[in-house]
Scaffold this active site. Structure first.
Site, short mmCIF file in Angstrom:
data_model
loop_
_atom_site.label_atom_id
_atom_site.label_comp_id
_atom_site.label_asym_id
_atom_site.label_seq_id
_atom_site.Cartn_x
_atom_site.Cartn_y
_atom_site.Cartn_z
N HIS A 176 0.62 -1.37 -0.02
CA HIS A 176 -0.15 -0.07 0.11
C HIS A 176 0.71 1.32 -0.07
O HIS A 176 0.37 2.25 0.04
CB HIS A 176 -0.80 0.20 1.36
CG HIS A 176 -2.05 -0.94 1.09
ND1 HIS A 176 -3.22 -0.71 0.91
CD2 HIS A 176 -2.08 -2.40 1.27
CE1 HIS A 176 -4.23 -1.85 0.61
NE2 HIS A 176 -3.10 -2.94 0.97
N ASP A 393 3.48 9.59 -0.69
CA ASP A 393 2.24 8.94 -0.14
C ASP A 393 1.97 7.91 -1.21
O ASP A 393 2.08 8.10 -2.30
CB ASP A 393 1.06 9.87 -0.17
CG ASP A 393 0.23 9.78 0.98
OD1 ASP A 393 0.05 8.66 1.39
OD2 ASP A 393 -0.33 10.82 1.50
#
Ligand code: G6P
Length: 491
Positions: A176, A393
């Site tokens: 992720h 991110d």
């Protein structure tokens, strides 16, 4: 191939076993206390479980993960139609595996070394131990030929451990968070073991094409595997290389949100009324800017506050006309870097408000809390400009939720180039958070944008999210995992 741990095979025992298993550090439930003091489990908010729940229900699935408390062993249980298999963590695992290796070694290393990663052999030893515990728990409940989907950086050794114990399984892994370039990854003393751990999977999924290609470049550089296109192929005789004999494929599968759920909540009269109330409570300013993040140094909160403070000081924006709301949800509070960040952010907020507040209005309303999804949607609706300024991110789902909530195409997103979301939400005002002047002009551009222009951009981004929601993400990943390798790649 010999497994280096003994497992109790599900077939042959009375233990229930499953065709589809998700393995993640956390179980998708939170323990809540009712008014009568009774403890119960509630499904945690978040896209992953929403996406996976239907697959679970269809295919007799289970979820293996930690239930959030230490030194407590729980029996498997069921919640909301999902079979949950708790993996216990002791207090020392929390310190060494979770706060240590996962969140003070891997997390900063994989996020462009924004803070220096720490390398400790005791953390690594415990990471191996806990990964083995997760693999054992999974292997012992997987039906023959089951599909196992391992999630995220806390469990990178699980694919290899599982393959060695249960070569019959179809194993997928999804990362992720970003995957670093070989230059950065090379710092990790255990780089080869981590790569071989991941390569035990049939398919390793990443948020961006750039992450998948970093992974393949690392594979080529630090292991004995040959990289051909998207495949990492083991040496003909793996021998001492530590490699499992399988071919591993790397792919980009950007995760998304439950777009329809967000849009429906945005039309909920109670939530719409709450959004109005929030604006009123803030003194009905012309522009509300919003930041919503876990309080994490990757999110660029300090850079955002600096840009905002300078805009106020320059007289480009005025308190009363504009207001910023910063939600910073508590995260990893025992990790020193997170404690330092909290102090720094709170000092900046204090300075900013001290400098610019009036009796009536505040420059920034800072909220160190987590909120339920309904309150978040109300905040998105109340806001005009969403500020997502991460230094790095993996994806950033807040950016996607903000766009999906603005079904009337109002508002504008200021989005860091260094988020996975920037690859898809290309109509946002893209900024480099390291460039404070650039970020200031990005914010002003969003603020002054012609409403027709911003509506056109928001509409295009929302269409993208409608066609690429979290269900599409899990379906695409799982159907790729189900596909056999093309024959010509095997020669
Ligand atoms: C990121 C990670 C997740 C993690 C989440 C919350 O999104 O990719 O794996 O669960 O942060 O962090 P926490 O440490 O509280 O689980």
């Amino acid at each position: 191939m010999q497994a280096d741990f003994e497992i109790e095979h599900a077939s042959g025992s009375d233990k229930p076993s499953y065709d589809f298993i998700v393995v993640a550090n956390r179980l998708p439930v939170d323990r809540v206390q009712g008014e009568d003091g009774e403890l119960s489990w509630r499904r945690s908010p978040g896209g992953l479980v929403t996406a996976i729940a239907p697959v679970m229900q269809e295919s007799d699935g289970a979820w293996v993960g930690w239930h959030g408390a230490t030194d407590e062993e729980l029996e498997p249980f069921e919640n909301d139609g999902i079979h949950l298999i708790p993996v216990p963590l002791e207090e020392c695992d929390l310190e060494l595996y979770y706060e240590g290796f996962s969140n003070s070694t891997l997390w900063p290393l994989y996020h462009d070394v924004i803070v220096p990663p720490e390398f400790h052999r005791t953390w690594w030893d415990n990471y191996k131990k806990v990964n083995k515990r997760f693999a054992e728990a999974t292997a012992s409940v997987a039906k023959p030929g089951a599909t196992v989907w391992v999630q995220d950086y806390q469990l990178q050794l699980v694919p290899k451990l599982l393959r060695e114990a249960r070569p019959d399984l179809r194993i997928g892994f999804f990362n992720h968070i970003p995957f670093p370039s070989p230059g950065i990854f090379s710092q990790l003393p255990w780089r080869r073991q981590i790569l071989e751990g991941l390569a035990g999977a049939d398919v390793v999924g990443f948020q961006r094409t750039a992450d998948a290609s970093n992974f393949l470049r690392c594979m080529r550089r630090f292991t004995d595997r040959t990289v051909k296109g998207s495949l990492a192929i083991p040496p003909a005789s793996p021998g001492e290389s530590g490699s499992t004999g399988n071919i591993c494929r790397a792919e980009a599968h950007p995760i998304s949100i439950d777009t329809q759920q967000v849009a429906e909540l945005a039309h909920d009269p109670e939530i719409m009324a709450r959004a109005k109330q929030i604006r009123q409570e803030l003194g009905n300013p012309k522009t509300i800017m919003l930041g919503v993040d876990r309080l994490d140094y990757t999110k660029g909160i300090r850079h955002r506050l600096k840009a905002y403070g300078e805009l106020l000081a320059d007289g480009e924006i005025h308190v009363g006309e504009a207001c910023m709301v910063q939600v910073a949800s508590p995260s990893r509070e025992n990790v020193e870097r997170y404690q330092q960040l909290k102090d720094q952010v709170e000092l900046m907020v204090g300075n900013l408000n001290g400098e610019h507040d009036t009796m009536e209005h505040t420059a920034i309303r800072y909220l160190h809390h987590s909120y339920p999804l309904r309150e978040m949607i109300a905040l998105y609706l109340a806001a005009d400009i969403m500020l997502v300024t991460s230094l790095r991110d993996g994806m950033n789902l807040v950016a996607k939720e903000f766009v999906a909530a603005h079904t009337d195409d109002t508002g504008m997103l200021v989005l860091s180039e260094f988020t996975g979301a920037a690859d898809q939400l290309t109509q946002a005002v893209l900024v480099n958070p390291h460039d404070i002047d650039g970020m200031k002009s990005g914010i002003m551009r969003a603020l002054r944008m012609d409403p027709q222009d911003s509506a056109r951009r928001m509409r295009r981004m929302r269409r993208h999210l409608r066609d690429h929601d979290v269900a599409t993400w899990s379906q695409t990943f799982l159907s790729s995992l189900a596909q056999p390798l093309p024959v010509d790649t095997l020669v």
